[in-house]
Design a protein around this motif. Structure first.
Motif, PDB file in Angstrom:
ATOM      1  N   ARG A 171      60.165 -20.061  -5.763  1.00 26.66           N
ATOM      2  CA  ARG A 171      61.043 -19.593  -6.851  1.00 26.66           C
ATOM      3  C   ARG A 171      61.995 -20.670  -7.364  1.00 26.66           C
ATOM      4  O   ARG A 171      62.901 -20.358  -8.131  1.00 26.66           O
ATOM      5  CB  ARG A 171      61.860 -18.372  -6.416  1.00 26.66           C
ATOM      6  CG  ARG A 171      61.032 -17.208  -5.860  1.00 26.66           C
ATOM      7  CD  ARG A 171      60.143 -16.582  -6.915  1.00 26.66           C
ATOM      8  NE  ARG A 171      59.404 -15.427  -6.398  1.00 26.66           N
ATOM      9  CZ  ARG A 171      59.838 -14.171  -6.490  1.00 26.66           C
ATOM     10  NH1 ARG A 171      60.995 -13.905  -7.058  1.00 26.66           N
ATOM     11  NH2 ARG A 171      59.110 -13.183  -6.019  1.00 26.66           N
ATOM     12  N   ARG A 174      60.167 -21.787 -12.432  1.00 24.56           N
ATOM     13  CA  ARG A 174      59.647 -20.560 -13.015  1.00 24.56           C
ATOM     14  C   ARG A 174      58.134 -20.585 -13.149  1.00 24.56           C
ATOM     15  O   ARG A 174      57.483 -19.536 -13.117  1.00 24.56           O
ATOM     16  CB  ARG A 174      60.264 -20.344 -14.398  1.00 24.56           C
ATOM     17  CG  ARG A 174      61.738 -20.037 -14.382  1.00 24.56           C
ATOM     18  CD  ARG A 174      62.182 -19.610 -15.765  1.00 24.56           C
ATOM     19  NE  ARG A 174      63.593 -19.242 -15.800  1.00 24.56           N
ATOM     20  CZ  ARG A 174      64.188 -18.680 -16.850  1.00 24.56           C
ATOM     21  NH1 ARG A 174      63.481 -18.428 -17.942  1.00 24.56           N
ATOM     22  NH2 ARG A 174      65.467 -18.383 -16.815  1.00 24.56           N
ATOM     23  N   ALA A 175      57.573 -21.780 -13.342  1.00 25.69           N
ATOM     24  CA  ALA A 175      56.139 -21.867 -13.597  1.00 25.69           C
ATOM     25  C   ALA A 175      55.610 -23.228 -13.178  1.00 25.69           C
ATOM     26  O   ALA A 175      56.365 -24.208 -13.093  1.00 25.69           O
ATOM     27  CB  ALA A 175      55.852 -21.628 -15.085  1.00 25.69           C
ATOM     28  N   ARG A 197      53.752 -16.650  -4.755  1.00 31.69           N
ATOM     29  CA  ARG A 197      53.974 -15.332  -5.351  1.00 31.69           C
ATOM     30  C   ARG A 197      55.294 -15.332  -6.122  1.00 31.69           C
ATOM     31  O   ARG A 197      56.314 -15.788  -5.635  1.00 31.69           O
ATOM     32  CB  ARG A 197      53.997 -14.251  -4.273  1.00 31.69           C
ATOM     33  CG  ARG A 197      54.118 -12.831  -4.834  1.00 31.69           C
ATOM     34  CD  ARG A 197      54.098 -11.793  -3.732  1.00 31.69           C
ATOM     35  NE  ARG A 197      52.827 -11.781  -3.020  1.00 31.69           N
ATOM     36  CZ  ARG A 197      51.744 -11.150  -3.436  1.00 31.69           C
ATOM     37  NH1 ARG A 197      51.776 -10.477  -4.585  1.00 31.69           N
ATOM     38  NH2 ARG A 197      50.629 -11.186  -2.718  1.00 31.69           N
ATOM     39  N   THR A 199      55.765 -17.024  -8.871  1.00 29.59           N
ATOM     40  CA  THR A 199      55.783 -18.216  -9.733  1.00 29.59           C
ATOM     41  C   THR A 199      54.582 -18.156 -10.672  1.00 29.59           C
ATOM     42  O   THR A 199      53.437 -18.011 -10.211  1.00 29.59           O
ATOM     43  CB  THR A 199      55.703 -19.506  -8.903  1.00 29.59           C
ATOM     44  OG1 THR A 199      56.814 -19.571  -8.007  1.00 29.59           O
ATOM     45  CG2 THR A 199      55.720 -20.738  -9.804  1.00 29.59           C
ATOM     46  N   ARG A 200      54.821 -18.247 -11.958  1.00 26.50           N
ATOM     47  CA  ARG A 200      53.714 -18.224 -12.918  1.00 26.50           C
ATOM     48  C   ARG A 200      52.911 -19.518 -12.782  1.00 26.50           C
ATOM     49  O   ARG A 200      53.483 -20.609 -12.771  1.00 26.50           O
ATOM     50  CB  ARG A 200      54.242 -18.095 -14.340  1.00 26.50           C
ATOM     51  CG  ARG A 200      55.110 -16.873 -14.567  1.00 26.50           C
ATOM     52  CD  ARG A 200      55.636 -16.849 -15.983  1.00 26.50           C
ATOM     53  NE  ARG A 200      56.809 -15.998 -16.098  1.00 26.50           N
ATOM     54  CZ  ARG A 200      57.496 -15.812 -17.212  1.00 26.50           C
ATOM     55  NH1 ARG A 200      57.129 -16.436 -18.321  1.00 26.50           N
ATOM     56  NH2 ARG A 200      58.546 -15.032 -17.218  1.00 26.50           N
ATOM     57  N   GLY A 202      49.555 -21.811 -14.224  1.00 28.89           N
ATOM     58  CA  GLY A 202      48.494 -22.101 -15.175  1.00 28.89           C
ATOM     59  C   GLY A 202      47.569 -23.138 -14.568  1.00 28.89           C
ATOM     60  O   GLY A 202      48.045 -24.155 -14.056  1.00 28.89           O
ATOM     61  N   GLU A 224      48.739 -13.980  -7.107  1.00 31.86           N
ATOM     62  CA  GLU A 224      48.750 -13.403  -8.449  1.00 31.86           C
ATOM     63  C   GLU A 224      47.873 -14.274  -9.330  1.00 31.86           C
ATOM     64  O   GLU A 224      47.951 -15.500  -9.269  1.00 31.86           O
ATOM     65  CB  GLU A 224      50.179 -13.341  -8.995  1.00 31.86           C
ATOM     66  CG  GLU A 224      51.094 -12.467  -8.153  1.00 31.86           C
ATOM     67  CD  GLU A 224      52.573 -12.751  -8.379  1.00 31.86           C
ATOM     68  OE1 GLU A 224      53.369 -11.828  -8.206  1.00 31.86           O
ATOM     69  OE2 GLU A 224      52.907 -13.909  -8.702  1.00 31.86           O
ATOM     70  N   PRO A 226      46.268 -16.559 -12.168  1.00 29.93           N
ATOM     71  CA  PRO A 226      46.888 -17.469 -13.140  1.00 29.93           C
ATOM     72  C   PRO A 226      47.090 -16.763 -14.474  1.00 29.93           C
ATOM     73  O   PRO A 226      46.240 -15.967 -14.898  1.00 29.93           O
ATOM     74  CB  PRO A 226      45.866 -18.608 -13.260  1.00 29.93           C
ATOM     75  CG  PRO A 226      45.101 -18.580 -11.978  1.00 29.93           C
ATOM     76  CD  PRO A 226      45.033 -17.119 -11.598  1.00 29.93           C
ATOM     77  N   VAL A 227      48.213 -17.038 -15.105  1.00 34.32           N
ATOM     78  CA  VAL A 227      48.515 -16.390 -16.382  1.00 34.32           C
ATOM     79  C   VAL A 227      48.164 -17.292 -17.559  1.00 34.32           C
ATOM     80  O   VAL A 227      48.334 -16.891 -18.707  1.00 34.32           O
ATOM     81  CB  VAL A 227      50.001 -15.973 -16.447  1.00 34.32           C
ATOM     82  CG1 VAL A 227      50.300 -14.943 -15.374  1.00 34.32           C
ATOM     83  CG2 VAL A 227      50.924 -17.177 -16.287  1.00 34.32           C
ATOM     84  N   PHE A 251      52.610 -22.758 -22.600  1.00 31.33           N
ATOM     85  CA  PHE A 251      52.803 -21.946 -21.387  1.00 31.33           C
ATOM     86  C   PHE A 251      54.160 -22.240 -20.752  1.00 31.33           C
ATOM     87  O   PHE A 251      54.903 -21.321 -20.380  1.00 31.33           O
ATOM     88  CB  PHE A 251      51.660 -22.267 -20.409  1.00 31.33           C
ATOM     89  CG  PHE A 251      51.909 -21.826 -18.996  1.00 31.33           C
ATOM     90  CD1 PHE A 251      52.033 -20.488 -18.675  1.00 31.33           C
ATOM     91  CD2 PHE A 251      51.980 -22.770 -17.991  1.00 31.33           C
ATOM     92  CE1 PHE A 251      52.245 -20.083 -17.362  1.00 31.33           C
ATOM     93  CE2 PHE A 251      52.182 -22.391 -16.671  1.00 31.33           C
ATOM     94  CZ  PHE A 251      52.322 -21.045 -16.363  1.00 31.33           C
ATOM     95  N   ALA A 255      57.533 -19.712 -20.325  1.00 37.24           N
ATOM     96  CA  ALA A 255      58.121 -19.443 -19.011  1.00 37.24           C
ATOM     97  C   ALA A 255      59.610 -19.784 -18.963  1.00 37.24           C
ATOM     98  O   ALA A 255      60.370 -19.196 -18.184  1.00 37.24           O
ATOM     99  CB  ALA A 255      57.378 -20.238 -17.950  1.00 37.24           C
TER     100      ALA A 255
END
Length: 258
Positions: A171, A174-175, A197, A199-200, A202, A224, A226-227, A251, A255
């Motif tokens: 944490r 953010r990404a 977990r 953390t966004r 890519g 989670e 990838p976004v 991206f 974020a």
């Protein structure tokens, strides 16, 4: 579409001209950068206590946003064949301005030289990971950047380092935008995937890259999905990464929104 220009990376002008429009193998691409100006782009020397030596410290602010005061920060971790001193020639400032002109919220880029240590502590006390986690934000705060909002971006060794840093300090960012990260199935990133977990992430990797199977496996192993990211034609070079950077910049910008 925005006009793009060829960026020669260690290639002679004659060779570049000879390769124009020619692809010898699937996934072979010439590097490109957006036809956009760099804004306030600086390369300074700073003494890193974590590394025990002076390092190059790079920052870029998108054109039209002054000195970047108050903007959030994306920390950039370079691959094994480059250093922070190469960032201007790679067009990072121009990619940043292009992203903002296309509608992304502005942010700044910052990075420093970590050498070829895989962004890990080395025997003798040389610790590029601690430099990124502790010193880079401090140097950025001195410039007035908003270090309460940070993201990580890296390619190859730097992609691995970005994921490693985000897992070591959950944490804290953010990404993470990881382009062809040098991960291996069963390695440390996989073992500690649960620490990512929240953390966004890519993930981008070329289909002709030798790492593609490991990167695909990582996409499945993350707690989670990838976004952002893609698996398209491309090899392990800036011909491919230059085509991923616009999406990676978008991206990161999303974020870092308040």
């Amino acid at each position: 579409m925005r006009r793009r220009t060829f960026l020669a990376l260690g290639v002679t002008a004659g060779a570049a001209a000879g390769w124009a429009g020619y692809r010898s193998r699937p996934g072979d691409f010439d590097p490109v950068v957006p036809d956009a100006p760099a804004g306030d782009e600086r390369l300074e020397r700073r003494t890193s206590q974590a590394r025990g030596k002076p390092v190059d410290f790079y920052t870029a602010v998108p054109a039209g946003h002054g000195d970047g005061r108050g903007l959030p920060v994306c920390l950039v971790l370079h691959g094994a064949s480059k250093t922070a001193a190469d960032f201007p020639a790679l067009g990072f400032g121009r990619f940043l301005t292009d992203a903002v002109r296309r509608g992304s919220e502005p942010f700044v880029l910052a990075g420093a030289t970590g050498d070829r240590l895989n962004w890990r502590p080395a025997p003798g006390g040389d610790d590029p990971q601690r430099m990124v986690h502790e010193e880079l934000p401090r140097w950025c705060a001195e410039r007035g950047f908003d270090v309460s909002r940070t993201a990580l971006l890296g390619w190859s060794m730097g992609g691995y380092g970005s994921l490693l840093l985000a897992g070591t300090y959950p944490r804290s960012a953010r990404a993470v935008a990881a382009l062809s990260p040098a991960v291996r199935l069963g390695g440390e990133i996989f073992q500690n995937a649960e620490r990512l977990r929240g953390t966004r992430v890519g993930l981008w990797c070329g289909r002709q890259d030798g790492l593609v199977d490991d990167v695909r496996a990582l996409a499945e192993a993350l707690p989670e999905r990838p976004v952002a990211g893609s698996f398209t034609d491309g090899r392990h070079n800036f011909g491919y990464w230059s085509r991923c950077l616009p999406a990676a910049m978008d991206f990161v910008s999303e974020a870092l929104r308040r």
